[in-house]
Design a protein around this motif. Sequence first.
Motif, short mmCIF file in Angstrom:
data_model
loop_
_atom_site.label_atom_id
_atom_site.label_comp_id
_atom_site.label_asym_id
_atom_site.label_seq_id
_atom_site.Cartn_x
_atom_site.Cartn_y
_atom_site.Cartn_z
N LEU B 19 -10.40 -1.38 8.34
CA LEU B 19 -9.94 -1.13 7.01
C LEU B 19 -10.52 0.38 6.48
O LEU B 19 -9.75 1.20 6.00
CB LEU B 19 -10.21 -1.88 5.85
CG LEU B 19 -9.31 -2.99 5.56
CD1 LEU B 19 -9.87 -4.15 4.45
CD2 LEU B 19 -7.96 -2.56 4.98
N MET B 20 -11.71 0.30 6.63
CA MET B 20 -12.67 1.55 6.36
C MET B 20 -12.08 2.72 7.19
O MET B 20 -12.04 3.92 6.86
CB MET B 20 -14.23 1.50 6.70
CG MET B 20 -14.77 0.48 5.45
SD MET B 20 -16.54 0.60 5.75
CE MET B 20 -16.92 -0.92 5.07
N ALA B 21 -11.87 2.74 8.26
CA ALA B 21 -11.53 3.71 9.37
C ALA B 21 -10.34 4.29 9.67
O ALA B 21 -10.14 5.21 9.80
CB ALA B 21 -12.25 3.57 10.78
N LEU B 22 -9.34 3.12 9.40
CA LEU B 22 -8.03 3.54 9.73
C LEU B 22 -7.19 4.61 8.85
O LEU B 22 -6.50 5.44 9.66
CB LEU B 22 -7.07 2.19 9.43
CG LEU B 22 -5.87 2.00 10.46
CD1 LEU B 22 -6.34 1.87 11.87
CD2 LEU B 22 -5.22 0.44 10.08
N GLY B 23 -7.45 4.98 7.74
CA GLY B 23 -7.06 6.05 7.11
C GLY B 23 -7.45 7.51 7.79
O GLY B 23 -6.80 8.24 7.90
N PHE B 24 -8.69 7.24 8.09
CA PHE B 24 -9.39 8.62 8.63
C PHE B 24 -8.73 9.01 9.98
O PHE B 24 -8.34 9.97 10.11
CB PHE B 24 -11.03 8.31 8.84
CG PHE B 24 -11.61 9.69 9.16
CD1 PHE B 24 -12.19 10.47 8.37
CD2 PHE B 24 -11.93 9.89 10.69
CE1 PHE B 24 -12.98 11.56 8.57
CE2 PHE B 24 -12.34 11.18 10.90
CZ PHE B 24 -13.13 11.91 10.27
N ALA B 25 -8.68 8.02 10.85
CA ALA B 25 -7.92 7.85 12.21
C ALA B 25 -6.44 8.54 11.93
O ALA B 25 -5.98 9.41 12.78
CB ALA B 25 -7.98 6.61 12.70
N LEU B 26 -5.64 8.03 11.06
CA LEU B 26 -4.31 8.25 10.94
C LEU B 26 -4.25 9.84 10.36
O LEU B 26 -3.51 10.54 11.23
CB LEU B 26 -3.76 7.49 9.92
CG LEU B 26 -2.35 8.12 9.51
CD1 LEU B 26 -1.29 7.44 10.48
CD2 LEU B 26 -1.82 7.23 8.29
N ALA B 27 -5.09 10.37 9.44
CA ALA B 27 -4.98 11.58 9.31
C ALA B 27 -5.37 12.46 10.23
O ALA B 27 -4.89 13.72 10.44
CB ALA B 27 -5.56 11.80 7.91
N TYR B 28 -6.38 12.17 11.06
CA TYR B 28 -6.86 13.09 12.01
C TYR B 28 -5.95 13.18 13.26
O TYR B 28 -5.64 14.11 13.55
CB TYR B 28 -8.19 12.61 12.45
CG TYR B 28 -8.83 13.69 13.55
CD1 TYR B 28 -9.58 14.83 13.23
CD2 TYR B 28 -8.37 13.21 15.13
CE1 TYR B 28 -9.99 15.68 14.16
CE2 TYR B 28 -9.19 14.34 15.77
CZ TYR B 28 -9.61 15.63 15.42
OH TYR B 28 -10.16 16.36 16.54
N SER B 29 -5.43 11.84 13.67
CA SER B 29 -4.48 12.06 14.79
C SER B 29 -3.25 12.95 14.59
O SER B 29 -2.64 13.42 15.42
CB SER B 29 -3.99 10.72 15.04
OG SER B 29 -3.32 10.08 14.02
#
Lengths: 424, 291
Positions: B19-29
Amino acid sequence: MKKLFLLILTVLTTIANVQGLEAQPIIMGVATDTKILDGAATIRGLTLAVEEINAAGGVNVAGKKRPFKLEVMDTRDCDAGVPVSEALLVVEKVILEKGADFIIGPSRSEAALAALGVISKYKKIYLSTCGGLSPKFHTTIAENYDKYKYAFRITGESGYMAKEAMDLLTHLTSQYGLNRMFIIVQDVAFARAGGEIIGESLKKKGWEILGYQRYPTGSTDFSAALLKAKDAGAQVLFIMGDMPELSILINQWYDMKIPALPFGNYLGPAMEPKFWEVTKGRAAYTIVNVVNAGNAPSNATPLTMKFYRAYQKRWGTEPEGYGAASGYMAPYVLKDAIERAGTLDPDSLVSALEKTDLVGVYGRVRFDPKSHQIVPSLDPKEGAVGTIFQWQDGKRVVVYPPKIAMGEIKFPPWMSDYWKIKKK
Amino acid sequence: MNIMNILIYGFVNSLLLVLMALGFALAYSVSRVPNFTHGALYVLAGYLTWIFVNRLGLNYGLSIILSIAVITGIGWLVYQVAVIRVRGMPVSEIIVTFAIGIAILEFLRWLGLRGATYVLPVFYMKTINIFGVPVDSQRIAAVIIAALIVLALWLFTHCTKMGLSLRGIAQNERAALMLGIDSDRAATLALSLGSALVAVAGITIIPMGNVNVPAGYDVLVFAIAVCICGGLGSWTGTILAAFVIGFAQTIVAYLIAPHLVMVVALAAVILILIFKPSGLFGRQKELEERV
């Protein structure tokens, strides 16, 4: 006519100058973590006392009335990742930039201890009103008296709090047969010290210490320690720490129905008057040490409830956490010492403070002349009394020390059923 | 030690990290912008919800929706106002987003966000025993929400035109541009969606404790650690890394010492950077490294 006008102007200017000189404030530099509950509460206590003293005419310094003035700077020393050196820079800044005559020191023990060096360098009287609970604070002063004699602690400390806890826990053994403990502490100096002292002391009294777990500041899941405690058969959870996340520990304890009584010998969030409300009642049965009387309602001295009500009126909330009562007492203790010494000279004030003997919010205020630690006692007529309360039906009911207790300890039903607890 | 304790809390902990990391991963990818406002938006989402419920007296559900909408808007603004001007300059992107994140957190600190007072209500107050291990309903809710988000994200990126365009940009930006996909529009969408996801994370996780400023920094560190270990830009890697770190943290807490838990995520980053710098699923970077 012109001469008369000039004469009146001269007289008025002289009066104004004299008044200006008389009104030169005594600066109390507050270098503490303003964003944690204890820091904020101590600032509120200080402000209330300063307003009362100033309204009554101020401090009599060798015949001249001078008001107190607070200069507050945030050290952020309780934030995870903020190095002690940052807090020391703030202490130095409040001395050099704000011209502080006195210092109310940092909150975290590590920073409070390090601040002793800065205080010694600038020869400023330093009162520790909140935080800095580590016994090392007053033992360091005693061991290096000439260097650190300017520092005084006007609150209890971990060592004495451990003695109070011991007393209460021994009572639990004799009355209810409890003798199995699991220790959970925040990974900071005062909490580690408190946990270790209590563990060692209780072992000697025949208690079984089933585990000792440290959690770093910012932890959000305490299930490992709680389930270990449950599996090991703990009857008391000894908790110590000031991070707000410890409310998660209490919520998890309640949700998991761990059959052990939570005893926070210092449990930051549980000290807050709103803790019951924010945990939706899961705070029930939690026992908390708030260090000094006055931080929870009791009749320790005639001043206790007077302060309590004044604090409520001024800030719209009951005294919160630890730091409120001691913050309130600090200006009064300084005023008393300054008026007896008749000067702001730090060396004269050290002698005057060592001779302090007055009745305050949490009992008789005296300092040990060697360690400058406030003299603790179980009787408010003899010394500063602590306060341990239990959350019961939304109220903070003082259960210790017996002289000021307002009620008895209660046990959660799932614990009473599990251990078949009955009063002997 | 009951092995079920480790399995169940390891699973819960892993999905909290997802939950914590998915937003960061989506934005970066998609955008290749490391959104360092991530942790601040997590805290801000909790604080806004608290304000809506306690100060404005709004319904909890409505407050959650409003908070997610506001945070999504902030994500959009961060890209359109600040990041777009430094796009393609990685160091500047980090500085800009980190500065905005610090500004938000320190503003909240200045407002007096402290203590245990700022608490969001749990969705449902009950404890459930799973194979004899008691777990509170908020953690179970977090697990369900994390699983639903992963599923929804998969469907979005595989079955919708907009989602496919995001994947296209993530896989090969130049080829996607040639096919008429607007890179800036996709990046704006990715940052907004990433912000919405971190808002959901905040609103789901914060009711277990309280809204506090330092959590913003912790969440950012965990999100970065999970993404680096999984391979920056890889969603599958992010989920796998969250499980590796989540279980490692739980095992350390149960079998070694809880105070070492914080070290686990950072130690994992160091080990990954030494032995597999592109991360567990960082194929693109791996190819670049070979070349």
